[in-house]
Design an enzyme around this catalytic site. Structure first.
Site: not given
Length: 300
Positions: A57, A82, A87, A163, A207, A268
């Site tokens: 995170r 997701q 990652r 990201h 978002d 991003e």
């Protein structure tokens, strides 16, 4: 030594200035720290897991081969969690790459044989990823090359996203610039429109995906007239801008402190509104550069 490899990470320092450096985990090839002259540019949650137990995170997680969660069950990518598998996988450290004067670059690689086996079993595609990270006095360049190997039996369809979590002083004093005229998809309201505002400001959860952003547009994060960060990109037409605000922060176990939404914003660069398709033997690349020079904001 400019490049120091540890069991779980690699530390890269600028040959001319050890206070300019970045740290990248082997898990996810995630950059978790990027400092210029000792100043940290990236946000990292205090509760971020750095032991390979879950994606990090903060920093710069890598999103591949799917952005978000694919809802079309007929699409093989719908089986993946997701943001895909990059990652969630341990990458191979390939060592130092060729570098220009007063800069230094390293590379990581990922392919099915070493990727997260649980996830590759859900998505049976061949791929080769090579990530190049290049540190210069005032910038960090992240370059990804994706190849569908010539031995592959089918097309490779994928999204890509850097990201990036930027560290800021106060979200309510911060705005993001130079996206006027972009196509916007609001992921909270599920609506499309053309952005007509001169700057993006933050007063609640945010978002949105900004599309058709030209490569010659430099997106900036500005605090009271001072440019904190400038983002440049190549072959990445989309920019995701995100801040979780109060309630969303409360629901994320690895986001600490809960008030940290005030100290971060994600901008991003990626290719997420549609899928890139590579036939066997084809390659694609995309890159972003984070510039950390002292600048005064000027609208483009």
């Amino acid at each position: 030594m400019p490049v120091t490899e540890y069991d779980d990470k690699v530390l890269v320092t600028l040959p001319s200035d050890a206070s300019t450096q970045f740290t990248v985990l082997k898990y996810g090839a995630t950059v978790v720290s990027y400092k210029t002259k000792g100043h940290e540019n990236l946000f990292l949650s205090q509760a971020a897991k750095l032991d390979g137990s879950k994606p990090v995170r903060g920093g710069i997680p890598l999103v591949f081969p799917v952005f978000g969660k694919e809802s079309d069950e007929s699409n093989p990518l719908s089986k993946l969690p997701q943001h895909g598998l990059a990652r969630n996988s341990y990458w191979e450290f390939l060592g130092e790459s060729s570098s220009a004067d007063d800069s230094i670059a390293i590379q990581f690689g990922l392919y099915p044989d070493i990727a997260n086996a649980e996830l590759t079993s859900l998505w049976d595609n061949d791929f080769t990823l090579v990530l190049t990270l290049e540190l210069s006095p005032n910038s960090l360049r992240t370059h990804i090359e994706v190849e569908n190997p010539i031995k592959s039996s089918k097309d490779l369809k994928f999204n890509w996203l850097f990201h990036t979590y930027f560290q800021i002083d106060d979200i309510e004093d911060t705005f993001v610039t130079n996206l006027t005229g972009s196509n916007v998809y609001d992921q909270l309201m599920k609506s499309d429109y053309i952005d007509k505002f001169p700057v993006i400001q933050f007063t609640e959860e945010f978002d949105k995906i900004y599309s058709n952003v030209k490569d010659d547009i430099f997106t900036q994060i500005v605090d009271r007239g001072e440019v904190l960060h400038t983002l440049k990109k190549k072959q990445l037409p989309d920019l995701v801008v995100w801040n979780p605000w109060i309630e969303k922060s409360k629901g994320m176990a690895d986001f600490e402190p809960k008030s940290a939404y005030q100290k971060m914003v994600c901008v991003e660069a990626g290719h997420v509104k549609d899928y890139i398709t590579l036939k066997p033997g084809q390659k694609w690349f995309g890159e972003q550069t984070l510039c950390e020079e002292a600048l005064t904001y000027q609208a483009i």
